[in-house]
Every structure is written in structure tokens, then in C-alpha cells.
Write an enzyme that holds these catalytic residues in place. Structure first.
Site, PDB file in Angstrom:
ATOM      1  N   LYS A 156       0.824  -1.222   0.000  1.00 46.02           N
ATOM      2  CA  LYS A 156       0.000   0.000   0.000  1.00 46.02           C
ATOM      3  C   LYS A 156       0.850   1.259   0.000  1.00 46.02           C
ATOM      4  CE  LYS A 156      -4.492  -1.636   1.225  1.00 46.02           C
ATOM      5  NZ  LYS A 156      -5.641  -1.665   2.101  1.00 46.02           N
ATOM      6  N   LYS A 182     -11.386  -4.054  -3.945  1.00 45.42           N
ATOM      7  CA  LYS A 182     -12.464  -3.074  -4.080  1.00 45.42           C
ATOM      8  C   LYS A 182     -11.949  -1.663  -4.296  1.00 45.42           C
ATOM      9  CE  LYS A 182     -13.635  -3.980   0.589  1.00 45.42           C
ATOM     10  NZ  LYS A 182     -12.349  -3.991   1.319  1.00 45.42           N
ATOM     11  N   LYS A 189      -4.770  -9.922  -6.840  1.00 47.87           N
ATOM     12  CA  LYS A 189      -6.089 -10.212  -6.283  1.00 47.87           C
ATOM     13  C   LYS A 189      -7.103  -9.122  -6.659  1.00 47.87           C
ATOM     14  CE  LYS A 189      -6.324  -8.242  -1.644  1.00 47.87           C
ATOM     15  NZ  LYS A 189      -6.825  -8.426  -0.310  1.00 47.87           N
TER      16      LYS A 189
HETATM   17  N1  AQP Z   1      -9.769 -11.135  -4.127  1.00 45.81           N
HETATM   18  C1  AQP Z   1     -10.073 -11.752  -3.007  1.00 45.81           C
HETATM   19  N2  AQP Z   1     -10.273 -13.105  -3.005  1.00 45.81           N
HETATM   20  C2  AQP Z   1     -10.593 -13.736  -1.858  1.00 45.81           C
HETATM   21  N3  AQP Z   1     -10.744 -13.133  -0.666  1.00 45.81           N
HETATM   22  C3  AQP Z   1     -10.570 -11.802  -0.609  1.00 45.81           C
HETATM   23  N4  AQP Z   1     -10.650 -10.910   0.397  1.00 45.81           N
HETATM   24  C4  AQP Z   1     -10.372  -9.676  -0.084  1.00 45.81           C
HETATM   25  N5  AQP Z   1     -10.125  -9.740  -1.404  1.00 45.81           N
HETATM   26  C5  AQP Z   1     -10.224 -11.040  -1.769  1.00 45.81           C
HETATM   27  C6  AQP Z   1     -11.007 -11.248   1.782  1.00 45.81           C
HETATM   28  O1  AQP Z   1     -12.080 -10.390   2.162  1.00 45.81           O
HETATM   29  C7  AQP Z   1     -11.996 -10.145   3.571  1.00 45.81           C
HETATM   30  C8  AQP Z   1     -12.223  -8.691   3.863  1.00 45.81           C
HETATM   31  O2  AQP Z   1     -11.202  -7.957   3.260  1.00 45.81           O
HETATM   32  P1  AQP Z   1     -10.922  -6.452   3.639  1.00 45.81           P
HETATM   33  O3  AQP Z   1     -11.886  -5.573   2.987  1.00 45.81           O
HETATM   34  O4  AQP Z   1     -10.857  -6.291   5.102  1.00 45.81           O
HETATM   35  O5  AQP Z   1      -9.454  -6.157   3.146  1.00 45.81           O
HETATM   36  P2  AQP Z   1      -8.689  -6.491   1.860  1.00 45.81           P
HETATM   37  O6  AQP Z   1      -8.189  -7.881   1.890  1.00 45.81           O
HETATM   38  O7  AQP Z   1      -7.645  -5.421   1.755  1.00 45.81           O
HETATM   39  O8  AQP Z   1      -9.770  -6.360   0.699  1.00 45.81           O
HETATM   40  P3  AQP Z   1      -9.690  -5.496  -0.595  1.00 45.81           P
HETATM   41  O9  AQP Z   1     -10.961  -5.688  -1.338  1.00 45.81           O
HETATM   42  O10 AQP Z   1      -8.415  -5.738  -1.339  1.00 45.81           O
HETATM   43  O11 AQP Z   1      -9.712  -4.029   0.001  1.00 45.81           O
HETATM   44  P4  AQP Z   1      -8.779  -2.819  -0.336  1.00 45.81           P
HETATM   45  O12 AQP Z   1      -8.869  -2.665  -1.824  1.00 45.81           O
HETATM   46  O13 AQP Z   1      -9.357  -1.666   0.410  1.00 45.81           O
HETATM   47  O14 AQP Z   1      -7.412  -3.166   0.155  1.00 45.81           O
HETATM   48  C9  AQP Z   1     -10.643 -10.662   4.046  1.00 45.81           C
HETATM   49  O15 AQP Z   1     -10.838 -11.876   4.759  1.00 45.81           O
HETATM   50  C10 AQP Z   1      -9.883 -10.916   2.765  1.00 45.81           C
HETATM   51  O16 AQP Z   1      -8.991 -12.005   2.893  1.00 45.81           O
END
Ligand code: AQP
Length: 337
Positions: A120, A205, A202
Site C-alpha cells: 500500500k 475493491k 487479487k
Molecule cells: N480477491 C479476493 N479473493 C478472496 N478473498 C478476498 N478478500 C479480499 N479480497 C479477496 C477477503 O475479504 C476479507 C475482507 O477484506 P478487507 O476488505 O478487510 O481487506 P482487503 O483484503 O484489503 O480487501 P480489498 O478488497 O483488497 O480491500 P482494499 O482494496 O481496500 O485493500 C478478508 O478476509 C480478505 O482475505
């Protein structure tokens, strides 16, 4: 006090999701969908991790709307407030207080090794703030406050759970037994969904490229359009193989939403082009999301009711968190007047 909170016989689990955007199909298939099943097995705490969202810059009005939407979405997918505690992190001040107590017991080197910090800070080079560096201590506080035996995590989050365990061990050894040791809980099914535009990464969002992810609020036409544009390869053969990251990703998504095996999918699309396959994936995903979206619209139509639910769950969460916090404060030498 709900039975869930008071029921000490079942083991506890805690999991959170950031309202840093609208949850994606990746969040749903990788985490949220499994949370629904977990509710019957464990005493579950699920939270909207809104304090974590501001480690990258957020627009306040948009963040507020995303907090409502993420909370409502957790209910729309089937998390049941009668079975689980579904709450908003920033409504429980104990999280930030315990995070400070833990930060003073965390080494700089431990945080420097965190891959999410490295990723990040590379992505947001103009805003490498203290929160982005220290947020694993907040995450450790989120977990340890509720004394869960399990933390359901995806592979990408394992490192944070390990830090929570290290900090719990260090604190317990230094100041006396305070925290339950949380174990990562690896889900039986937990697809790792990848970006539709860069299928080695991955699906996220907060990705700036809207075509790279399926938002859980995307309508049918948008879902189908995004799958049509998904990056694949030039072989034009639906098969699961090394080097076919785009097709492998679409096959895994199709398998996750239909329950079909990869072998069955290969057979179903044998001799057919990618166009047919992408349409089938899009339609099955849209079908999966439609009932969730309908429920979400209904919930978002009554913000006062949503706020009442947030307030009630925050009260229960504060009660549980306060017990742990006061124990930790006492161990450190603070007065609990
Ligand atoms: N692409 C993915 N495939 C499977 N699992 C995923 N998770 C996130 N992306 C994938 C799982 O979703 C849960 C919540 O995630 P989070 O929002 O707390 O944080 P993150 O992993 O950082 O998700 P994002 O979507 O990538 O958010 P941003 O873009 O804000 O960083 C977790 O259990 C994660 O493993």
C-alpha cells in the site's frame, strides 16, 4: 445481552471487512459467504473495519455511505444479528485504546516486514502515514479485545493474525495472562478471486480500474460487460492450466458460484469459444448477486433502522471489549477508577 455474547460454551471467532469501497465478488467468495456458514458453528463477531479504511485517503461523505452499505450488506448476505454480533468498529472506542497499548509493545522491525504496508505504501507514495504503518497493531487490538479462539482469514491476511499471536504472547508473558491466543481459521472453501484485468493480482475493491472487479452492487448488464472485457489468452480453449491466469480465474469463479468442478466446466465448454464461457460466468454471477442486492436495497431504504441496529450491536461489543481492555490496563499498571 444477546445469548450469542453470553454463550461461553461455543468457541469464538472474529472477522472484519473494510468499507474502503463496495465489497467485491472477491470479498464475497473469499470471505463473506463463508461467514454465513460459520455462524452455526461458532460464536461470531463480524465488524465493519471503518477505522482501517482511513489508512488511505477517503472522502468523508462517501466513507459514511460505504459504512452503511457494508453493514447492510453483511445483513443482506445472511449474517443474522440473532446469532452473531455484527457491528461497526469505530463505535467501540476500546479498539483505538488497546491499539496504543499494543503499539508500545510492538517493534518497528515487526511492522516493517508487513507485506500489505509495503504494497500500500508503494501504491500511495504521497500518503505513507503512521496509521498505514501501525495498522497491524490496530488489527491485533480488534482481534484480542474479543478473546476469540479463531480468526477466519484468507491467505493474504495470515501475517496479521501471526502478529496478533506474537503480541498476545509477549503481553501475556510480560504482564500476566490477559489475552486468549487466536488461531487462524482456514475456511473449507475460500476462492482467491483475482483481478479481471490483471489476473495475477487479487481482486480489490479499491482498485482504480472499475473493470478489474465485480462490485456486489453491479447490475446484470455491468457484470456481463465486465466479464466480456476480462483479460484471457489467445488459445480459445476453456481449460485449467499453468500460464492461463485469466481463464483459470474465470473457471474458479464459475466453479465457486455454480458448484461445478473444473473438469466439468472444461467438458461443458469443450469446442466452444471464450465468448460463450464469459457470458455463462457473467450470468451465473449476476444470478448469485441478485437476491443479495434486492435485500440490500430494502435495508438501505430505512437508515434509521440500520442505525438502531448499529447502536444496539455497538453496545454489546463495547461491553465485551471493555472487560478485556480494563484487564489489560490493570496489568500495565493503570488505575481503573
Ligand atoms: N480477491 C479476493 N479473493 C478472496 N478473498 C478476498 N478478500 C479480499 N479480497 C479477496 C477477503 O475479504 C476479507 C475482507 O477484506 P478487507 O476488505 O478487510 O481487506 P482487503 O483484503 O484489503 O480487501 P480489498 O478488497 O483488497 O480491500 P482494499 O482494496 O481496500 O485493500 C478478508 O478476509 C480478505 O482475505
Amino acid at each position: 445481552m444477546s445469548e450469542t455474547v453470553m454463550n461461553e460454551r461455543k468457541k469464538r471467532a472474529l472477522s472484519m471487512i473494510q468499507p474502503s469501497g463496495i465489497p467485491t465478488l472477491g470479498n464475497y467468495l473469499g470471505a463473506l459467504r463463508n461467514w454465513v456458514d460459520l455462524q452455526d458453528e461458532l460464536d461470531c463477531f463480524f465488524a465493519v473495519a471503518d477505522l482501517h479504511a482511513i489508512t488511505v485517503r477517503q472522502e468523508p461523505a462517501k466513507l459514511r455511505q460505504q459504512i452503511y452499505q457494508t453493514f447492510a450488506l453483511l445483513l443482506a448476505i445472511g449474517l443474522d444479528p440473532e446469532k452473531s454480533l455484527v457491528f461497526v468498529q469505530s463505535q467501540v472506542p476500546a479498539h483505538t485504546e488497546l491499539a496504543w497499548l499494543l503499539a508500545c509493545n510492538t517493534q518497528f522491525g515487526e511492522l516493517s516486514r508487513m507485506t500489505q504496508f509495503k504494497d500500500k505504501s508503494a501504491k500511495h507514495a504521497d500518503n505513507i502515514n503512521l496509521g498505514l504503518f501501525a495498522y497491524p497493531t490496530l488489527m491485533a487490538a480488534d482481534i484480542l479485545l474479543y478473546q476469540p479462539e479463531y480468526v477466519p482469514v484468507g491467505a493474504d491476511q495470515k501475517q496479521h493474525c501471526e502478529l496478533a499471536r506474537d503480541l498476545a504472547t509477549r503481553f501475556n508473558n510480560t504482564y500476566g495472562n490477559t489475552f486468549v491466543m487466536p488461531d487462524p481459521y482456514i475456511m473449507k472453501t475460500g476462492a482467491r478471486v483475482r483481478s479481471l484485468q490483471e489476473p495475477t493480482k487479487k481482486m480489490s475493491k479499491s482498485d482504480e480500474n472499475q473493470n478489474s472487479f465485480i462490485s456486489m452492487l453491479d447490475d446484470k448488464d455491468t457484470v456481463i460487460r465486465k466479464f466480456k472485457r476480462a483479460v484471457t489468452d489467445s488459445e480459445a480453449c476453456v481449460r485449467y492450466a499453468e500460464g492461463k491466469d485469466g481463464i483459470n480465474n474465470l473457471m474458479e469463479i464459475y466453479s465457486a458460484v455454480t458448484g461445478k468442478s473444473l473438469a466439468d466446466i472444461e467438458q461443458e465448454f469443450s469446442g466452444r469459444g471464450y465468448g460463450d464461457f464469459k457470458l455463462a460466468v457473467g450470468e451465473s454471477v449476476a444470478e448469485t448477486l441478485a437476491p443479495i442486492q434486492a435485500k440490500l436495497t430494502e435495508l438501505m431504504g430505512d437508515k434509521a433502522q440500520l442505525e438502531a441496529m448499529m447502536k444496539e450491536s455497538a453496545g454489546h461489543a463495547q461491553y465485551v471489549a471493555a472487560r478485556t481492555l480494563s484487564k489489560a490496563r490493570k496489568r500495565l499498571g493503570y488505575l481503573n477508577l
